[in-house]
Design an enzyme around this catalytic site. Structure first.
Site, PDB file in Angstrom:
ATOM      1  N   ASP A  38       0.889  -1.075  -0.030  1.00 58.11           N
ATOM      2  CA  ASP A  38      -0.037  -0.143  -0.049  1.00 58.11           C
ATOM      3  C   ASP A  38       0.887   1.420   0.016  1.00 58.11           C
ATOM      4  O   ASP A  38       2.046   1.285   0.696  1.00 58.11           O
ATOM      5  CB  ASP A  38      -0.784  -0.248   1.289  1.00 58.11           C
ATOM      6  CG  ASP A  38      -2.096   0.900   1.299  1.00 58.11           C
ATOM      7  OD1 ASP A  38      -3.178   0.552   1.067  1.00 58.11           O
ATOM      8  OD2 ASP A  38      -1.816   2.312   1.163  1.00 58.11           O
ATOM      9  N   ASN A  92     -12.897  -3.206   2.288  1.00 57.30           N
ATOM     10  CA  ASN A  92     -13.870  -2.043   2.390  1.00 57.30           C
ATOM     11  C   ASN A  92     -14.922  -2.188   1.079  1.00 57.30           C
ATOM     12  O   ASN A  92     -14.196  -2.143  -0.041  1.00 57.30           O
ATOM     13  CB  ASN A  92     -13.257  -0.803   2.219  1.00 57.30           C
ATOM     14  CG  ASN A  92     -12.242  -0.609   3.724  1.00 57.30           C
ATOM     15  OD1 ASN A  92     -12.698  -1.238   4.903  1.00 57.30           O
ATOM     16  ND2 ASN A  92     -11.162   0.035   3.506  1.00 57.30           N
ATOM     17  N   GLN A  99     -14.195   2.558   1.298  1.00 58.97           N
ATOM     18  CA  GLN A  99     -13.544   2.050  -0.066  1.00 58.97           C
ATOM     19  C   GLN A  99     -13.208   3.347  -0.867  1.00 58.97           C
ATOM     20  O   GLN A  99     -14.239   4.243  -1.233  1.00 58.97           O
ATOM     21  CB  GLN A  99     -14.472   1.303  -0.904  1.00 58.97           C
ATOM     22  CG  GLN A  99     -13.649   0.738  -2.205  1.00 58.97           C
ATOM     23  CD  GLN A  99     -14.389  -0.483  -2.680  1.00 58.97           C
ATOM     24  OE1 GLN A  99     -15.433  -0.548  -2.478  1.00 58.97           O
ATOM     25  NE2 GLN A  99     -13.766  -1.171  -3.798  1.00 58.97           N
ATOM     26  N   HIS A 105     -10.120  -5.232  -3.445  1.00 60.19           N
ATOM     27  CA  HIS A 105      -8.837  -5.605  -2.691  1.00 60.19           C
ATOM     28  C   HIS A 105      -8.975  -5.918  -1.396  1.00 60.19           C
ATOM     29  O   HIS A 105      -9.814  -5.187  -0.487  1.00 60.19           O
ATOM     30  CB  HIS A 105      -7.826  -4.466  -2.949  1.00 60.19           C
ATOM     31  CG  HIS A 105      -8.300  -3.179  -2.375  1.00 60.19           C
ATOM     32  ND1 HIS A 105      -9.369  -2.265  -3.036  1.00 60.19           N
ATOM     33  CD2 HIS A 105      -8.220  -2.498  -1.157  1.00 60.19           C
ATOM     34  CE1 HIS A 105      -9.368  -1.163  -2.416  1.00 60.19           C
ATOM     35  NE2 HIS A 105      -8.971  -1.323  -1.510  1.00 60.19           N
ATOM     36  N   PHE A 106      -8.194  -6.781  -0.850  1.00 55.38           N
ATOM     37  CA  PHE A 106      -7.967  -7.006   0.770  1.00 55.38           C
ATOM     38  C   PHE A 106      -6.832  -6.212   1.175  1.00 55.38           C
ATOM     39  O   PHE A 106      -5.907  -6.297   0.371  1.00 55.38           O
ATOM     40  CB  PHE A 106      -7.769  -8.555   0.989  1.00 55.38           C
ATOM     41  CG  PHE A 106      -9.101  -9.389   0.920  1.00 55.38           C
ATOM     42  CD1 PHE A 106     -10.064  -9.456   2.183  1.00 55.38           C
ATOM     43  CD2 PHE A 106      -9.557 -10.035  -0.184  1.00 55.38           C
ATOM     44  CE1 PHE A 106     -11.323 -10.248   2.036  1.00 55.38           C
ATOM     45  CE2 PHE A 106     -10.835 -10.744  -0.194  1.00 55.38           C
ATOM     46  CZ  PHE A 106     -11.506 -10.883   0.792  1.00 55.38           C
ATOM     47  N   HIS A 107      -6.860  -5.534   2.225  1.00 53.30           N
ATOM     48  CA  HIS A 107      -5.744  -5.059   2.886  1.00 53.30           C
ATOM     49  C   HIS A 107      -5.198  -6.247   3.915  1.00 53.30           C
ATOM     50  O   HIS A 107      -6.081  -6.875   4.692  1.00 53.30           O
ATOM     51  CB  HIS A 107      -6.400  -4.001   3.845  1.00 53.30           C
ATOM     52  CG  HIS A 107      -6.803  -2.795   3.100  1.00 53.30           C
ATOM     53  ND1 HIS A 107      -6.083  -1.566   3.003  1.00 53.30           N
ATOM     54  CD2 HIS A 107      -7.988  -2.504   2.460  1.00 53.30           C
ATOM     55  CE1 HIS A 107      -6.814  -0.489   2.255  1.00 53.30           C
ATOM     56  NE2 HIS A 107      -7.981  -1.116   2.055  1.00 53.30           N
TER      57      HIS A 107
HETATM   58  P1  5GP Z   1      -9.665   1.479   0.293  1.00 56.46           P
HETATM   59  O1  5GP Z   1      -9.814   2.578   1.182  1.00 56.46           O
HETATM   60  O2  5GP Z   1     -10.049   1.387  -1.165  1.00 56.46           O
HETATM   61  O3  5GP Z   1     -10.068   0.183   1.016  1.00 56.46           O
HETATM   62  O4  5GP Z   1      -8.139   1.386   0.033  1.00 56.46           O
HETATM   63  C1  5GP Z   1      -7.283   1.815  -0.914  1.00 56.46           C
HETATM   64  C2  5GP Z   1      -6.058   1.679  -0.534  1.00 56.46           C
HETATM   65  O5  5GP Z   1      -5.029   1.923  -1.723  1.00 56.46           O
HETATM   66  C3  5GP Z   1      -5.622   2.584   0.345  1.00 56.46           C
HETATM   67  O6  5GP Z   1      -5.023   2.167   1.609  1.00 56.46           O
HETATM   68  C4  5GP Z   1      -4.673   3.473  -0.409  1.00 56.46           C
HETATM   69  O7  5GP Z   1      -3.287   3.848   0.624  1.00 56.46           O
HETATM   70  C5  5GP Z   1      -4.104   2.587  -1.338  1.00 56.46           C
HETATM   71  N1  5GP Z   1      -3.712   3.215  -2.758  1.00 56.46           N
HETATM   72  C6  5GP Z   1      -4.226   4.333  -3.308  1.00 56.46           C
HETATM   73  N2  5GP Z   1      -3.437   4.611  -4.222  1.00 56.46           N
HETATM   74  C7  5GP Z   1      -2.385   3.684  -4.585  1.00 56.46           C
HETATM   75  C8  5GP Z   1      -1.528   3.603  -5.460  1.00 56.46           C
HETATM   76  O8  5GP Z   1      -1.337   4.263  -6.343  1.00 56.46           O
HETATM   77  N3  5GP Z   1      -0.585   2.585  -5.141  1.00 56.46           N
HETATM   78  C9  5GP Z   1      -0.785   1.731  -4.136  1.00 56.46           C
HETATM   79  N4  5GP Z   1       0.238   0.727  -4.013  1.00 56.46           N
HETATM   80  N5  5GP Z   1      -1.665   1.805  -3.265  1.00 56.46           N
HETATM   81  C10 5GP Z   1      -2.517   2.953  -3.499  1.00 56.46           C
END
Ligand code: 5GP
Ligand code: ZN
Length: 141
Positions: A38, A92, A99, A105-107
């Protein structure tokens, strides 16, 4: 079949990373899935597990992609102990759930003993030098 790119035609950053058109610190990849760090980690080693084919939510993926995704989640969760014994696994689904990237995606978030792991903290961009060390730790089979 889920569409290979977002319906709007707009570029999806996770599709771009999965296709190697955008940079990412890749920890694992196979024909159907990819795992990468991330960019704004909650903790050191926070990474994402992503299907290659685009879908906003799990329900948008076909069954084979859902199964492949879970296999990679399982594979990568078994590597997290190289960094920390404990971790969170999170997904999320939808804006109200937090999200922000609408490619499912899974974190996977290693935990190092924070008093309250769900307390919001400022997030800083990934440090490239340390990211290299984390990749070396987690990318080894
Ligand atoms: P969400 O909130 O959609 O579950 O999480 C999206 C995640 O993607 C966030 O933790 C954010 O830091 C990460 N993220 C956003 N843009 C990028 C990117 O360009 N590259 C990577 N590796 N992670 C990203
Ligand atoms: Zn996508």
């Amino acid at each position: 079949m889920p569409s290979p790119s977002p319906p709007s035609g707009a570029a999806c950053i996770f599709c771009e990373i999965a296709a190697h058109r955008a940079p990412g610190y890749v920890l694992y990849e196979d024909a159907d899935t990819i795992a990468f760090l991330d960019l704004y980690p909650f903790t050191r080693g926070h990474f994402l597990v992503v299907p290659r084919r685009h879908g906003a939510r799990l329900a948008d993926l076909d069954e084979a992609d859902r199964i492949a995704l879970m296999h990679t989640v399982d594979r990568m969760c078994r590597r997290v102990g190289r960094l920390a014994p404990d971790y969170n696994l999170a997904l999320n689904a939808g804006a109200a759930a937090g999200q922000i990237v609408f490619h499912v995606h899974f974190h996977v978030i290693p935990r190092y003993g924070e008093a309250n792991p769900f307390h919001p903290r400022p997030r800083v961009a990934l440090d490239p030098e340390d990211a290299g060390r984390v990749v070396a730790t987690l990318a080894a089979p």
